[in-house]
Design a protein around this motif. Structure first.
Motif, PDB file in Angstrom:
ATOM      1  N   GLN A 163       0.841  -1.203   0.000  1.00 32.13           N
ATOM      2  CA  GLN A 163       0.000   0.000   0.000  1.00 32.13           C
ATOM      3  C   GLN A 163       0.873   1.249   0.000  1.00 32.13           C
ATOM      4  N   ARG A 164       1.899   1.269   0.849  1.00 28.82           N
ATOM      5  CA  ARG A 164       2.816   2.416   0.884  1.00 28.82           C
ATOM      6  C   ARG A 164       3.511   2.585  -0.464  1.00 28.82           C
ATOM      7  N   TYR A 165       3.873   1.474  -1.084  1.00 28.63           N
ATOM      8  CA  TYR A 165       4.562   1.509  -2.382  1.00 28.63           C
ATOM      9  C   TYR A 165       3.680   2.142  -3.454  1.00 28.63           C
ATOM     10  N   LEU A 166       2.446   1.674  -3.586  1.00 25.35           N
ATOM     11  CA  LEU A 166       1.553   2.209  -4.613  1.00 25.35           C
ATOM     12  C   LEU A 166       1.212   3.675  -4.334  1.00 25.35           C
ATOM     13  N   THR A 171       1.655   9.713  -5.291  1.00 26.83           N
ATOM     14  CA  THR A 171       1.998  11.059  -4.820  1.00 26.83           C
ATOM     15  C   THR A 171       3.237  11.623  -5.508  1.00 26.83           C
ATOM     16  N   ARG A 172       4.163  10.765  -5.891  1.00 32.00           N
ATOM     17  CA  ARG A 172       5.414  11.236  -6.490  1.00 32.00           C
ATOM     18  C   ARG A 172       5.242  11.637  -7.949  1.00 32.00           C
ATOM     19  N   PHE A 173       4.374  10.954  -8.680  1.00 29.05           N
ATOM     20  CA  PHE A 173       4.302  11.179 -10.124  1.00 29.05           C
ATOM     21  C   PHE A 173       3.055  11.907 -10.600  1.00 29.05           C
ATOM     22  N   THR A 174       2.101  12.155  -9.720  1.00 32.26           N
ATOM     23  CA  THR A 174       0.935  12.926 -10.135  1.00 32.26           C
ATOM     24  C   THR A 174       1.374  14.355 -10.446  1.00 32.26           C
ATOM     25  N   PRO A 175       1.024  14.905 -11.620  1.00 33.07           N
ATOM     26  CA  PRO A 175       1.423  16.274 -11.974  1.00 33.07           C
ATOM     27  C   PRO A 175       1.031  17.274 -10.886  1.00 33.07           C
ATOM     28  N   LYS A 176       1.883  18.264 -10.660  1.00 29.32           N
ATOM     29  CA  LYS A 176       1.679  19.232  -9.575  1.00 29.32           C
ATOM     30  C   LYS A 176       0.362  19.995  -9.684  1.00 29.32           C
ATOM     31  N   LEU A 177      -0.050  20.300 -10.905  1.00 28.60           N
ATOM     32  CA  LEU A 177      -1.279  21.070 -11.071  1.00 28.60           C
ATOM     33  C   LEU A 177      -2.527  20.195 -11.101  1.00 28.60           C
ATOM     34  N   ALA A 178      -2.348  18.880 -11.062  1.00 29.06           N
ATOM     35  CA  ALA A 178      -3.492  17.969 -11.081  1.00 29.06           C
ATOM     36  C   ALA A 178      -4.122  17.882  -9.697  1.00 29.06           C
ATOM     37  N   ALA A 179      -5.364  17.419  -9.659  1.00 29.83           N
ATOM     38  CA  ALA A 179      -6.038  17.246  -8.371  1.00 29.83           C
ATOM     39  C   ALA A 179      -5.285  16.213  -7.535  1.00 29.83           C
ATOM     40  N   ARG A 180      -5.334  16.378  -6.224  1.00 30.23           N
ATOM     41  CA  ARG A 180      -4.650  15.449  -5.336  1.00 30.23           C
ATOM     42  C   ARG A 180      -5.192  14.037  -5.573  1.00 30.23           C
ATOM     43  N   PRO A 181      -4.335  13.056  -5.794  1.00 29.29           N
ATOM     44  CA  PRO A 181      -4.818  11.707  -6.111  1.00 29.29           C
ATOM     45  C   PRO A 181      -5.488  11.033  -4.913  1.00 29.29           C
ATOM     46  N   THR A 182      -6.479  10.209  -5.224  1.00 30.24           N
ATOM     47  CA  THR A 182      -7.094   9.399  -4.182  1.00 30.24           C
ATOM     48  C   THR A 182      -6.193   8.195  -3.938  1.00 30.24           C
ATOM     49  N   LEU A 183      -5.701   8.050  -2.732  1.00 34.75           N
ATOM     50  CA  LEU A 183      -4.751   6.990  -2.429  1.00 34.75           C
ATOM     51  C   LEU A 183      -5.443   5.643  -2.269  1.00 34.75           C
ATOM     52  N   GLY A 260      -7.066   3.896  -8.199  1.00 33.13           N
ATOM     53  CA  GLY A 260      -5.739   4.305  -7.749  1.00 33.13           C
ATOM     54  C   GLY A 260      -4.672   3.309  -8.169  1.00 33.13           C
ATOM     55  N   MET A 261      -4.992   2.020  -8.110  1.00 34.12           N
ATOM     56  CA  MET A 261      -4.043   0.994  -8.543  1.00 34.12           C
ATOM     57  C   MET A 261      -3.724   1.149 -10.031  1.00 34.12           C
ATOM     58  N   GLY A 262      -4.755   1.450 -10.818  1.00 29.98           N
ATOM     59  CA  GLY A 262      -4.549   1.625 -12.252  1.00 29.98           C
ATOM     60  C   GLY A 262      -3.660   2.819 -12.561  1.00 29.98           C
ATOM     61  N   ARG A 263      -3.880   3.931 -11.863  1.00 28.76           N
ATOM     62  CA  ARG A 263      -3.047   5.113 -12.080  1.00 28.76           C
ATOM     63  C   ARG A 263      -1.613   4.857 -11.639  1.00 28.76           C
ATOM     64  N   ALA A 264      -1.460   4.234 -10.484  1.00 29.09           N
ATOM     65  CA  ALA A 264      -0.115   3.926  -9.989  1.00 29.09           C
ATOM     66  C   ALA A 264       0.606   3.000 -10.967  1.00 29.09           C
ATOM     67  N   SER A 265      -0.112   2.025 -11.513  1.00 34.45           N
ATOM     68  CA  SER A 265       0.481   1.089 -12.471  1.00 34.45           C
ATOM     69  C   SER A 265       0.983   1.826 -13.706  1.00 34.45           C
ATOM     70  N   GLY A 266       0.208   2.807 -14.177  1.00 36.70           N
ATOM     71  CA  GLY A 266       0.623   3.590 -15.340  1.00 36.70           C
ATOM     72  C   GLY A 266       1.876   4.396 -15.078  1.00 36.70           C
ATOM     73  N   TYR A 267       1.989   4.961 -13.880  1.00 37.57           N
ATOM     74  CA  TYR A 267       3.200   5.718 -13.529  1.00 37.57           C
ATOM     75  C   TYR A 267       4.405   4.793 -13.425  1.00 37.57           C
ATOM     76  N   LEU A 268       4.218   3.615 -12.831  1.00 38.65           N
ATOM     77  CA  LEU A 268       5.330   2.699 -12.594  1.00 38.65           C
ATOM     78  C   LEU A 268       5.938   2.180 -13.893  1.00 38.65           C
ATOM     79  N   VAL A 269       5.113   2.018 -14.918  1.00 35.56           N
ATOM     80  CA  VAL A 269       5.610   1.543 -16.214  1.00 35.56           C
ATOM     81  C   VAL A 269       6.640   2.516 -16.782  1.00 35.56           C
ATOM     82  N   MET A 270       6.484   3.797 -16.506  1.00 38.84           N
ATOM     83  CA  MET A 270       7.388   4.819 -17.043  1.00 38.84           C
ATOM     84  C   MET A 270       8.575   5.108 -16.135  1.00 38.84           C
TER      85      MET A 270
END
Length: 299
Positions: A163-166, A171-183, A260-270
């Motif tokens: 959970q901490r990993y995802l 939090t690390r890769f969500t663009p700064k101007l984007a809405a705060r991600p739902t964890l 949230g898992m889907g978004r985190a997965s997309g960031y991790l691929v890059m």
């Protein structure tokens, strides 16, 4: 070498297994023919031991339940330093795959979907070992579609760790101007088995016994319910029609953490470093002092 063995009337030696697999370059599986005995199926490569232990555990559960799907018995599993390979020696399944039947007998589709659904549901509902862990039974990293290359970059030591990993990825890769991600939040989810590779080639069907056999259990493991839900609801899948048919029949709960898992997965691929600098508990690894600072401190 380490490992485990089970009975087979004509089990080859481990050296014979290694030698038979050595020349193969474009595949990691082998049908091992034995004169006068049933053939064996050998799988070799890396990160296989967790899948072997999971398969053994689920096989033992299946033989206690007449209505359970079949699983190939594992006769031997071991690892060796040679080429860094691991080997699983198991029962060879003669029945054709569901992929074969869907191609040759499309009129069987509804029956096959129902049979595979029963098999997948059995895995999801299977009793857990006495001391469940995140990922496969025994040891090894989790293999699941949410991770880059479908394998966790770390052998996470708890559900809280993954959970901490995802959430670190979110939090690390969500663009700064984007809405705060739902964890993601797995704290109130029960732990269960998941199957992250539901495709027709991973199921065999015998029309005489009307039994489904589940094969290739590398992507089966234990985790919070979201890990069972994610493969059934995520849209990116090569066998989308087949998966949709199974998902519709199972009607498995779509958990709150899937998006949230889907978004985190997309960031991790890059990400160039999929560990994100974290340890197995999901916390940042201590930074190693640079060489110059170390020298300065000792002068």
């Amino acid at each position: 070498m380490t490992n485990s063995t089970a009975n087979h009337s004509s089990l080859p030696t481990r050296k014979e297994i290694i030698d038979a697999c050595a020349p193969l370059r474009r595949t990691n599986v082998l049908k091992y023919e034995i004169d006068g005995a049933r053939p064996l199926f050998i799988k070799f490569g890396s990160e296989l031991m967790g899948g072997a232990e999971t398969q053994k555990y689920l096989y033992e559960q299946s033989v206690r339940n007449p209505s359970a799907p079949r699983l190939p018995v594992v006769y031997d599993s071991f690892e060796t330093g040679r080429f860094g390979r691991e080997y699983i020696v198991m029962e060879y399944i003669e029945a054709p795959t569901v992929e074969y039947w869907l191609d040759k007998k499309p009129d069987m589709a509804e029956l096959l979907y129902d049979k595979v659904t029963e098999a997948v549901r059995w895995i999801l509902d299977c009793p857990l070992p006495a001391e469940p862990r995140f990922g496969p039974v025994g040891r090894g990293p989790a293999q699941h579609r949410v991770f880059p290359d479908q394998i966790a970059p770390l052998e996470f030591d708890s559900v809280e760790a993954v959970q901490r990993y995802l959430n670190t990825a979110l939090t690390r890769f969500t663009p700064k101007l984007a809405a705060r991600p739902t964890l993601v939040d797995f704290s109130n989810e029960e732990v269960c088995f998941y199957h992250s590779d539901i495709r027709p080639s991973n199921f065999h069907y015998d029309p005489e016994t009307q039994k489904v056999t589940i094969v290739d259990l590398q992507h089966v493991g234990m985790g919070p319910k979201s890990f069972a839900s994610y493969p059934l609801h995520a849209s990116h899948h090569n066998d989308r029609e087949f998966l949709q048919a199974i998902a519709t029949r199972i009607d498995y709960q779509r958990t709150d953490s899937i998006n949230g898992m889907g978004r985190a997965s997309g960031y991790l691929v890059m990400c160039s470093n999929p560990t994100l600098g974290l340890d197995q508990s999901g916390y940042p690894r201590p930074k190693t002092p640079s060489h110059s600072k170390t020298i300065a401190a000792t002068t």
